[in-house]
Design an enzyme around this catalytic site. Structure first.
Site, PDB file in Angstrom:
ATOM      1  CG  HIS A  28      -1.729  -1.232   1.636  1.00 43.35           C
ATOM      2  ND1 HIS A  28      -1.305  -2.162   2.144  1.00 43.35           N
ATOM      3  CD2 HIS A  28      -3.103  -1.045   1.472  1.00 43.35           C
ATOM      4  CE1 HIS A  28      -2.297  -3.222   2.384  1.00 43.35           C
ATOM      5  NE2 HIS A  28      -3.410  -2.499   1.883  1.00 43.35           N
ATOM      6  CG  ASP A  70       1.933  -0.850   3.377  1.00 43.08           C
ATOM      7  OD1 ASP A  70       1.036  -0.735   4.307  1.00 43.08           O
ATOM      8  OD2 ASP A  70       1.504  -1.686   2.507  1.00 43.08           O
TER       9      ASP A  70
HETATM   10  C1  XUL Z   1      -7.614  -6.255   4.521  1.00 48.50           C
HETATM   11  C2  XUL Z   1      -6.763  -6.989   3.422  1.00 48.50           C
HETATM   12  C3  XUL Z   1      -6.066  -5.958   2.762  1.00 48.50           C
HETATM   13  C4  XUL Z   1      -6.142  -6.043   1.285  1.00 48.50           C
HETATM   14  C5  XUL Z   1      -5.013  -4.855   0.595  1.00 48.50           C
HETATM   15  O1  XUL Z   1      -8.433  -7.446   5.123  1.00 48.50           O
HETATM   16  O2  XUL Z   1      -6.852  -8.072   3.053  1.00 48.50           O
HETATM   17  O3  XUL Z   1      -4.816  -5.926   3.582  1.00 48.50           O
HETATM   18  O4  XUL Z   1      -5.320  -6.964   0.926  1.00 48.50           O
HETATM   19  O5  XUL Z   1      -5.798  -3.437   1.076  1.00 48.50           O
END
Ligand code: XUL
Ligand code: CO
Length: 439
Positions: free
Chosen positions: A102, A105
């Site tokens: 992300h 992150d």
């Molecule tokens: C949350 C989840 C996230 C997604 C990406 O449940 O799985 O980490 O994978 O935003």
């Protein structure tokens, strides 16, 4: 740059008899399974957030693990660079070739998005530098549109046009970063795209707005050279009480309704499927038969808990069914991202490695067993035989479109009562599966 994981060697395959906790028992990257290398069947990815970020904080307690990676204070650019160093050393030692991220992150978010973006440029330059001379690549990127309070009512589904624009700005940047890092995919996980109560919610309006934002993302992504797949990662609830991308079937219906189906596939997460009341296998099958199985977030949940526990997968049956579906679908264009975290009391650096070894070995074992089930052929044969009545006579006419309701009714009247349709033989089939698992 000095070694971060000092007592951890490169992790090697030692085979099922090995008792070395820092060795693979089943994951043998070059082993050929059904004509392809194990490493090609299993493009594993490291999740930046859990592995390099999450340190054990939960609703009732603070960090148990030290993930400063020698950078001193967390939440600084120095720490962000230390995470890159740790991540690349980690992936190299495990032979992992992909990572997922992300935006937030990678760097600490600043108050001003222009400053956040500058930091993102700086850190992705550094990541590119680290990628050079390795075969490590980006599997997918995404924008975190759920943690910051601005997204309390959603991103695409928010009631605030200003917040909507902010979400657009984050997606734009995250797409640029994904392209810069050569990412295969771009994920939308709609953690806040849903509602707490229908009393204050215009569902149709919100869904249309999500679709508008996704269309803008596709248009921009294609313009800047993103040729990969966009993914929706379905999840029924948590953090919202109800999330719009509830499960694979719902999300596939959504992308078709709004004309997004040419650009989108599914990123199926095991623990999300079980939260939706399905098996992991079910959501994989539904995606695959619709030509939309793109990528997988590989973890497992706990059937006694009603939330997303993101455990490292160790259930060999589940992994076998996952790999069975993946093999039948002809493989993934994406990969297997471990959206999983070590348990809170597993707080050492060694635990980070043992967690991934467990996950990778579980999927390798699943691959071997799924291949054995396919090669055995009894399950496939049973299913083929079960529908055999549609291969000849009136059944074939139905399939060939040569019958209508009147033809069928005339046939039924002539026939009288049909015979029972044949035993499902579930127990026999389950016995075959156990025989292959443990034989
Ligand atoms: C949350 C989840 C996230 C997604 C990406 O449940 O799985 O980490 O994978 O935003
Ligand atoms: Co996920």
């Amino acid at each position: 740059m000095s070694e971060i994981f000092k007592n951890i060697p490169e992790i090697k395959y030692e085979g099922p008899q090995s008792k070395n906790p820092l060795a693979f028992k089943y994951y043998d990257p070059d082993k050929i399974v059904l004509g392809k290398k194990m490493s090609e069947h299993l493009p594993f990815a490291m999740a930046w957030w859990h592995n390099l970020g999450a340190a054990g904080t939960d609703m009732f307690g603070r960090d148990t693990a030290d993930k400063s990676f020698g950078a001193g204070e967390k939440g600084t650019m120095e720490h962000a660079r230390a995470k890159v160093d740790a991540g690349f050393e980690f992936m190299k030692k495990l032979g992992i070739k992909l990572f997922c991220f992300h935006d937030v992150d990678l760097v600490p978010e600043a108050d001003d998005i222009k400053e956040t973006n500058r930091r993102l440029d700086e850190i992705t330059d550094y990541i590119l530098e680290k990628m050079e001379g390795t075969d490590i690549k980006c599997l997918w990127g995404t924008a975190n549109m759920f943690s910051n309070p601005r997204f309390m009512n959603g991103a695409g589904s928010t009631n605030s046009a200003d917040v909507y624009c902010f979400a657009a700005a984050q997606i734009k940047k995250a797409l640029e970063l994904t392209v810069k890092l050569g990412g295969r995919g771009y994920v939308f996980w709609g953690g806040r795209e849903g509602y707490e109560t229908l009393l204050n919610t215009d569902v149709k309006f919100e869904q249309e707005n999500i679709a508008r934002l996704m269309h803008m993302a596709v248009d921009y992504g294609r313009k800047i050279g993103f040729t990969g797949d966009f993914y929706i990662e379905p999840k029924p609830k948590e953090p919202m009480k109800h999330q719009y991308d509830f499960d694979a079937a719902t999300a596939i219906g959504f992308v078709r309704q709004y004309g997004l189906d040419k650009d989108f596939k599914m990123n199926i997460e095991a623990n999300h499927a079980t939260l939706a009341g399905h098996t992991f296998r079910h959501d994989l099958r539904i995606s695959a038969i619709n030509g939309m199985l793109g990528s997988i977030d590989a973890n497992q949940g706990d059937y006694l808990l009603g939330w997303d526990t993101d455990e490292f997968p160790f259930d060999a049956y589940e992994a076998t069914w996952c790999m069975y579906e993946v093999l039948k679908a002809g493989g993934l264009t994406g990969g297997f991202n471990f959206d999983a975290k070590s348990r809170r009391p597993s707080y050492t650096m060694e635990d980070m490695f043992e967690s991934y070894i467990l996950g990778m070995d579980t999927f390798a074992l699943g691959l071997l067993k799924a291949a054995a089930i396919i090669e055995d052929g009894r399950l496939d044969q049973f299913v083929a035989d079960r529908y055999a009545s549609f291969g000849t006579g009136i059944g074939k006419k139905i399939i060939d479109g040569e019958a209508d309701l009147c033809t069928l009714a005339a046939y039924a009247e002539e026939m009288g009562a049909p015979e029972l349709p044949g035993s499902g033989k579930q127990e026999r089939l389950e016995g075959i599966v156990n025989q292959i698992m443990f034989g």
